[in-house]
Write a protein that holds these residues in place. Structure first.
Motif, PDB file in Angstrom:
ATOM      1  N   MET A   1      49.928  36.441  38.394  1.00 11.05           N
ATOM      2  CA  MET A   1      50.658  36.684  37.155  1.00 11.05           C
ATOM      3  C   MET A   1      49.733  36.701  35.937  1.00 11.05           C
ATOM      4  N   GLN A   2      48.425  36.562  36.163  1.00 10.31           N
ATOM      5  CA  GLN A   2      47.508  36.498  35.040  1.00 10.31           C
ATOM      6  C   GLN A   2      46.446  37.579  35.181  1.00 10.31           C
ATOM      7  N   HIS A   3      45.923  37.981  34.038  1.00  7.02           N
ATOM      8  CA  HIS A   3      44.807  38.910  34.076  1.00  7.02           C
ATOM      9  C   HIS A   3      43.876  38.559  32.933  1.00  7.02           C
ATOM     10  N   ARG A   4      42.660  39.000  33.024  1.00  6.10           N
ATOM     11  CA  ARG A   4      41.674  38.713  31.978  1.00  6.10           C
ATOM     12  C   ARG A   4      42.011  39.481  30.722  1.00  6.10           C
ATOM     13  N   ALA A   5      41.813  38.863  29.568  1.00  9.53           N
ATOM     14  CA  ALA A   5      42.145  39.513  28.307  1.00  9.53           C
ATOM     15  C   ALA A   5      40.978  39.455  27.341  1.00  9.53           C
ATOM     16  N   GLY A   6      39.790  39.600  27.846  1.00  5.10           N
ATOM     17  CA  GLY A   6      38.647  39.569  26.958  1.00  5.10           C
ATOM     18  C   GLY A   6      37.950  38.222  27.039  1.00  5.10           C
TER      19      GLY A   6
ATOM     20  N   GLY B   1      41.890  35.002  21.042  1.00  4.79           N
ATOM     21  CA  GLY B   1      40.768  34.215  21.524  1.00  4.79           C
ATOM     22  C   GLY B   1      40.997  33.587  22.880  1.00  4.79           C
ATOM     23  N   ARG B   2      42.153  33.856  23.502  1.00  4.06           N
ATOM     24  CA  ARG B   2      42.451  33.266  24.806  1.00  4.06           C
ATOM     25  C   ARG B   2      41.506  33.828  25.871  1.00  4.06           C
ATOM     26  N   ALA B   3      41.272  33.040  26.916  1.00  2.00           N
ATOM     27  CA  ALA B   3      40.439  33.497  28.028  1.00  2.00           C
ATOM     28  C   ALA B   3      41.255  34.294  29.033  1.00  2.00           C
ATOM     29  N   THR B   4      42.532  33.953  29.172  1.00  2.51           N
ATOM     30  CA  THR B   4      43.407  34.664  30.101  1.00  2.51           C
ATOM     31  C   THR B   4      44.742  34.935  29.417  1.00  2.51           C
TER      32      THR B   4
ATOM     33  N   GLN C   1      51.070  45.721  24.624  1.00  7.86           N
ATOM     34  CA  GLN C   1      50.246  44.822  23.805  1.00  7.86           C
ATOM     35  C   GLN C   1      49.431  43.875  24.669  1.00  7.86           C
ATOM     36  N   TYR C   2      50.095  43.249  25.623  1.00 12.70           N
ATOM     37  CA  TYR C   2      49.424  42.198  26.382  1.00 12.70           C
ATOM     38  C   TYR C   2      48.648  42.717  27.584  1.00 12.70           C
ATOM     39  N   ARG C   3      48.855  43.977  27.930  1.00 14.86           N
ATOM     40  CA  ARG C   3      47.958  44.625  28.883  1.00 14.86           C
ATOM     41  C   ARG C   3      46.820  45.322  28.143  1.00 14.86           C
ATOM     42  N   GLN C   4      46.898  45.329  26.803  1.00 13.52           N
ATOM     43  CA  GLN C   4      45.861  45.892  25.929  1.00 13.52           C
ATOM     44  C   GLN C   4      45.550  47.341  26.302  1.00 13.52           C
TER      45      GLN C   4
END
Length: 264
Positions: free
Chosen positions: A1-6, A167-170, A226-229
């Motif tokens: 349910m999580q993916h990297r966001a930068g 600034g979140r990691a995930t 937005q959250y999949r960027q």
């Protein structure tokens, strides 16, 4: 349910939310506030006395006993209900551009717009209830269930932003998917009624159902992007502008489709 966001060392200010973007958003909010307010006044001026009765059938004995004849709980004036959600949107947009502007802009820098979710929790709920009314869902218990499910959906949208600061990691999408489950319930009920009574339902009701379903889903798509960027949605400011456009288009479309139906 999580993916990297930068990377986790990215700036703690939401992407794209700079002074120029905030100035532009202020103009957008002022303009949309005026447009919503004008439409609300127009609806009130043109509105008739058309109302839909919310009904209830109460138990008359032990479980399984035949219910009492339905009785009217309240008559909802459709014109007033339409004007209400338009005015709520107008108040929200004007307030975020003026009296609560500092808080609004500070929140946007944190990747959050609490004012949006508070307003949606009321205005979008009025919208879905009106759609339900037009599809024959007028029993008070069912109406309460639709209200609860829709408010929950909106609040999960708020939680999605709270749990994913800049600034979140995930990035977690759990609140988003939970909101989808809650938000699906009213549409399942409405679809059931529409299909079951399809031979007796006027064509314009089918049109309202399809167009508003698309608009409602577009808000969820906007947040997902937005959250999949994806593309320009990497900018939180872009996503905020998209919400503003969707708010105007969806509310205007519903207002005038429902209003026209009240004149039939």
């Amino acid at each position: 349910m999580q993916h990297r966001a930068g990377s986790s060392d990215s700036a703690t200010t939401a992407t794209g939310v700079d002074d120029a973007a905030l100035t532009g958003l202020r103009r957008w909010n002022l303009g949309l506030g005026v447009l919503h307010a004008v439409q609300a006044v127009a609806v009130l001026v043109l509105a008739t006395d058309f109302a839909i009765s919310v009904i209830a059938s109460y138990a008359q004995g032990p479980p399984g006993t035949e219910l009492a004849e339905p009785e009217t709980v309240v008559d909802v004036r459709i014109g007033w209900a339409i004007a209400a959600f338009l005015l709520l949107a107008a108040i929200d947009h004007v307030a975020t551009a003026t009296v609560v502007r500092r808080r609004y802009e500070a929140d946007l820098r944190r990747g959050l717009n609490a004012f949006r979710w508070v307003e949606y929790s009321v205005s979008a709920t009025i919208m879905i209830v009106l759609i339900a009314f037009y599809n024959g869902i007028v029993e008070v218990s069912a109406v309460f269930g639709i209200i609860g499910a829709n408010v929950a959906m909106i609040l999960f949208g708020w939680l999605q932003e709270l749990m994913n600061p800049p600034g979140r990691a995930t990035t977690t999408m759990l609140p988003f998917w939970f909101g989808c489950v809650a938000g699906a319930a009213p549409w399942v009920a409405i679809t059931w009624n529409l299909v079951a009574a399809r031979e007796d339902v006027p064509g314009f009701v089918f049109g309202i159902f399809v167009s508003l379903f698309v608009f409602f889903m577009s808000f969820g798509v906007n947040q997902w992007l937005q959250y999949r960027q994806v593309g320009p949605w990497r900018s939180y400011a872009f996503g905020e502008r998209a919400y503003l456009v969707l708010s105007l288009v969806a509310k205007s479309a519903l207002a005038w489709q429902i209003f026209a139906g009240s004149l039939v």
